[in-house]
Scaffold this motif. Structure first.
Motif, PDB file in Angstrom:
ATOM      1  N   MET A  69       0.859  -1.189   0.000  1.00 51.88           N
ATOM      2  CA  MET A  69       0.000   0.000   0.000  1.00 51.88           C
ATOM      3  C   MET A  69       0.896   1.240   0.000  1.00 51.88           C
ATOM      4  O   MET A  69       2.107   1.145   0.246  1.00 51.88           O
ATOM      5  N   PRO A  70       0.332   2.403  -0.289  1.00 48.21           N
ATOM      6  CA  PRO A  70       1.152   3.619  -0.289  1.00 48.21           C
ATOM      7  C   PRO A  70       1.779   3.892   1.074  1.00 48.21           C
ATOM      8  O   PRO A  70       1.146   3.698   2.118  1.00 48.21           O
ATOM      9  N   GLY A  71       3.029   4.338   1.063  1.00 46.06           N
ATOM     10  CA  GLY A  71       3.738   4.658   2.297  1.00 46.06           C
ATOM     11  C   GLY A  71       5.079   5.289   1.990  1.00 46.06           C
ATOM     12  O   GLY A  71       5.404   5.575   0.830  1.00 46.06           O
ATOM     13  N   LYS A  72       5.868   5.508   3.014  1.00 49.71           N
ATOM     14  CA  LYS A  72       7.152   6.196   2.883  1.00 49.71           C
ATOM     15  C   LYS A  72       8.306   5.189   2.820  1.00 49.71           C
ATOM     16  O   LYS A  72       8.216   4.077   3.349  1.00 49.71           O
ATOM     17  N   ILE A  73       9.397   5.630   2.239  1.00 56.58           N
ATOM     18  CA  ILE A  73      10.568   4.767   2.068  1.00 56.58           C
ATOM     19  C   ILE A  73      11.095   4.281   3.421  1.00 56.58           C
ATOM     20  O   ILE A  73      11.632   3.177   3.534  1.00 56.58           O
ATOM     21  N   ILE A  74      10.908   5.067   4.480  1.00 60.95           N
ATOM     22  CA  ILE A  74      11.442   4.695   5.789  1.00 60.95           C
ATOM     23  C   ILE A  74      10.725   3.486   6.385  1.00 60.95           C
ATOM     24  O   ILE A  74      11.266   2.831   7.274  1.00 60.95           O
ATOM     25  N   SER A  75       9.521   3.187   5.896  1.00 54.94           N
ATOM     26  CA  SER A  75       8.814   2.022   6.428  1.00 54.94           C
ATOM     27  C   SER A  75       9.537   0.729   6.072  1.00 54.94           C
ATOM     28  O   SER A  75       9.855  -0.080   6.944  1.00 54.94           O
ATOM     29  N   ASP A  76       9.794   0.530   4.787  1.00 54.88           N
ATOM     30  CA  ASP A  76      10.430  -0.720   4.362  1.00 54.88           C
ATOM     31  C   ASP A  76      11.882  -0.790   4.797  1.00 54.88           C
ATOM     32  O   ASP A  76      12.342  -1.806   5.331  1.00 54.88           O
ATOM     33  N   LEU A  77      12.621   0.290   4.584  1.00 59.09           N
ATOM     34  CA  LEU A  77      14.031   0.279   4.962  1.00 59.09           C
ATOM     35  C   LEU A  77      14.179   0.159   6.479  1.00 59.09           C
ATOM     36  O   LEU A  77      15.021  -0.586   6.974  1.00 59.09           O
ATOM     37  N   GLY A  78      13.353   0.880   7.222  1.00 61.54           N
ATOM     38  CA  GLY A  78      13.440   0.843   8.679  1.00 61.54           C
ATOM     39  C   GLY A  78      13.155  -0.527   9.246  1.00 61.54           C
ATOM     40  O   GLY A  78      13.804  -0.962  10.211  1.00 61.54           O
ATOM     41  N   ASP A  79      12.190  -1.231   8.661  1.00 62.64           N
ATOM     42  CA  ASP A  79      11.865  -2.568   9.155  1.00 62.64           C
ATOM     43  C   ASP A  79      13.012  -3.537   8.889  1.00 62.64           C
ATOM     44  O   ASP A  79      13.272  -4.438   9.687  1.00 62.64           O
ATOM     45  N   MET A  80      13.722  -3.352   7.778  1.00 59.64           N
ATOM     46  CA  MET A  80      14.892  -4.203   7.515  1.00 59.64           C
ATOM     47  C   MET A  80      16.000  -3.913   8.523  1.00 59.64           C
ATOM     48  O   MET A  80      16.621  -4.845   9.056  1.00 59.64           O
ATOM     49  N   VAL A  81      16.263  -2.654   8.788  1.00 62.46           N
ATOM     50  CA  VAL A  81      17.282  -2.311   9.784  1.00 62.46           C
ATOM     51  C   VAL A  81      16.905  -2.907  11.136  1.00 62.46           C
ATOM     52  O   VAL A  81      17.732  -3.517  11.826  1.00 62.46           O
ATOM     53  N   ARG A  82      15.649  -2.761  11.510  1.00 59.07           N
ATOM     54  CA  ARG A  82      15.184  -3.252  12.814  1.00 59.07           C
ATOM     55  C   ARG A  82      15.349  -4.765  12.953  1.00 59.07           C
ATOM     56  O   ARG A  82      15.676  -5.263  14.034  1.00 59.07           O
ATOM     57  N   THR A  83      15.154  -5.505  11.873  1.00 57.14           N
ATOM     58  CA  THR A  83      15.100  -6.963  11.986  1.00 57.14           C
ATOM     59  C   THR A  83      16.303  -7.700  11.408  1.00 57.14           C
ATOM     60  O   THR A  83      16.434  -8.900  11.643  1.00 57.14           O
ATOM     61  N   TYR A  84      17.187  -7.026  10.663  1.00 54.22           N
ATOM     62  CA  TYR A  84      18.339  -7.722  10.065  1.00 54.22           C
ATOM     63  C   TYR A  84      19.649  -7.477  10.809  1.00 54.22           C
ATOM     64  O   TYR A  84      20.510  -8.352  10.833  1.00 54.22           O
ATOM     65  N   VAL A  85      19.829  -6.287  11.387  1.00 57.07           N
ATOM     66  CA  VAL A  85      21.168  -5.920  11.854  1.00 57.07           C
ATOM     67  C   VAL A  85      21.500  -6.454  13.245  1.00 57.07           C
ATOM     68  O   VAL A  85      22.665  -6.514  13.622  1.00 57.07           O
ATOM     69  N   CYS A  86      20.493  -6.839  13.999  1.00 56.54           N
ATOM     70  CA  CYS A  86      20.727  -7.364  15.345  1.00 56.54           C
ATOM     71  C   CYS A  86      20.616  -8.889  15.322  1.00 56.54           C
ATOM     72  O   CYS A  86      19.723  -9.427  14.658  1.00 56.54           O
ATOM     73  N   PRO A  87      21.491  -9.606  16.017  1.00 59.14           N
ATOM     74  CA  PRO A  87      21.439 -11.072  15.984  1.00 59.14           C
ATOM     75  C   PRO A  87      20.261 -11.674  16.736  1.00 59.14           C
ATOM     76  O   PRO A  87      19.980 -12.861  16.606  1.00 59.14           O
ATOM     77  N   VAL A  88      19.561 -10.884  17.558  1.00 58.09           N
ATOM     78  CA  VAL A  88      18.401 -11.389  18.291  1.00 58.09           C
ATOM     79  C   VAL A  88      17.192 -10.511  17.973  1.00 58.09           C
ATOM     80  O   VAL A  88      17.326  -9.340  17.618  1.00 58.09           O
ATOM     81  N   SER A  89      15.997 -11.079  18.118  1.00 51.94           N
ATOM     82  CA  SER A  89      14.768 -10.355  17.816  1.00 51.94           C
ATOM     83  C   SER A  89      14.267  -9.619  19.058  1.00 51.94           C
ATOM     84  O   SER A  89      14.877  -9.678  20.135  1.00 51.94           O
TER      85      SER A  89
END
Length: 363
Positions: free
Chosen positions: A235-255
């Motif tokens: 759906m329509p949204g800002k670039i920070i939504s998709d990129l931010g969710d990747m940063v939040r969930t990929y860069v740390c070894p634990v959830s």
């Protein structure tokens, strides 16, 4: 109550239950998902019951996906975009007893992973999300509707957080006092978001909105990206939504489920891999303002998720399922520590972004 597809549902998609093996499939928590395998030839399909408590208008999901599919077929005909298999009567959804069912193809040779175990996986997943956004960058957004209204509206989430503070039971408010104060100290993130929303250079795109790594199909042998899946929140949204969710969930070894915050670290190699993969695909379509906010994307998403967990704790755990009394409290604390770790490395991470932007501009 156990949800299983009955005979009428299967027949609606031209299948007979006697000729199928049916089992639960995937690790998603929202929809009920089943893998159907024909006994005769081994061909496979994925059947889902859409969760109408989360997606109030399933027809919006179907319409958004159809418009995106039509655009991609016209402009990028070789791109693999997973679209539903229609019912025998030509409908994209089968409705019975106010339940909405859909069937989608099973992509042979594909696999999903629940967390990034090496930078290559982060790169491949981010590249797929970037490619989808890039290919859809020219689409007319006016006919699209939000499948979850205000899903990533930080202004609304921050207002709900403040309301929860005012209305929380005294024992919960006292237990969370320090955590509340710490999140309030980062309220500038919500202020920045509110300012960006009104900037015409900070545009809407057709975004995925749920870019966890298990929403990308990878080649089961090479782990190269195949395509994006789980398109309910397209759906329509800002670039920070998709990129931010990747940063939040990929860069740390634990959830966010890890209560031991000593395990929370920022893996720079993973950050660089996802930035490289994403910007290689979409970097050329971004405005100057959007490029300036790439580091903010991670702060935005981590902060929003943190206050959502804390809001739910203050409200009495009414939204997120919990396994123990302080579950949402611990999740919020986890995200606060992740936010701090990210900000501590801002200079290093911004240098990585600058390098990846420079490379993407040469492509």
């Amino acid at each position: 109550m156990e949800i299983t597809p009955n005979k009428l549902i299967l027949q609606a998609f031209g299948l007979e239950p006697e000729g199928l093996n049916v089992r639960r499939f995937g690790s998603g928590h929202i929809n009920n998902t089943f893998l159907l395998e024909k006994k005769e030839d081994g061909s496979k399909y994925v059947l889902q019951r859409i969760n109408v408590n989360v997606f109030k208008e399933p027809g919006v999901i179907a319409a958004n996906q159809r418009m995106a599919a039509d655009y991609l077929a016209a402009h990028h005909p070789g791109y693999l975009f997973i679209t539903p298999i229609p019912t025998v009567s030509g409908e994209e959804l089968f409705v019975m007893d106010n339940e909405y069912w859909r069937m989608i193809p099973f992509i042979a040779g594909s696999v999903t992973v629940d967390q990034a175990d090496n930078p290559k996986q982060a790169y491949e997943a981010a590249k797929q999300f970037g490619r989808l956004a890039s290919y859809l960058s020219g689409i007319d957004l006016k006919p699209f509707k939000a499948s979850i209204p205000n899903f990533h509206n930080l202004t609304l989430r921050y207002a709900a957080f403040q309301e929860a503070i005012r209305n929380a039971r005294e024992d919960r408010k006292a237990a969370a006092e320090e955590l509340i104060d710490e999140f309030l100290r980062y309220s500038d993130i919500a202020v920045t978001y509110e300012q960006l929303k009104t900037n015409p250079e900070f545009r809407d795109h057709l975004m995925h909105h749920d870019t966890k790594i298990n929403n990308v199909l990878l080649n089961k042998d090479t782990y190269e990206g195949i395509c994006v899946c789980d398109l309910d929140t397209l759906m329509p949204g800002k670039i920070i939504s998709d990129l931010g969710d990747m940063v939040r969930t990929y860069v740390c070894p634990v959830s966010e489920e890890e209560p031991d915050v000593s395990q929370i670290v920022i893996r720079e190699a993973y950050f660089e891999a996802l930035m490289q993969g994403y910007l290689e695909e979409i970097g050329g379509t971004l405005t100057k303002v959007e490029k300036e906010q790439l580091f903010f994307a991670g702060k935005f998403m981590i902060y929003m998720q943190g206050i959502r967990f804390l809001t739910d704790y203050l409200n009495g755990d009414v939204y997120y399922p919990i396994r123990y009394a302080l579950h949402n409290f611990d999740r919020a604390h986890n995200q606060l520590v992740l936010l701090k770790r990210l900000i501590e490395k801002q200079d290093t991470l911004q240098a990585i972004i600058n390098k990846c932007l420079h490379v993407s501009e040469q492509v």
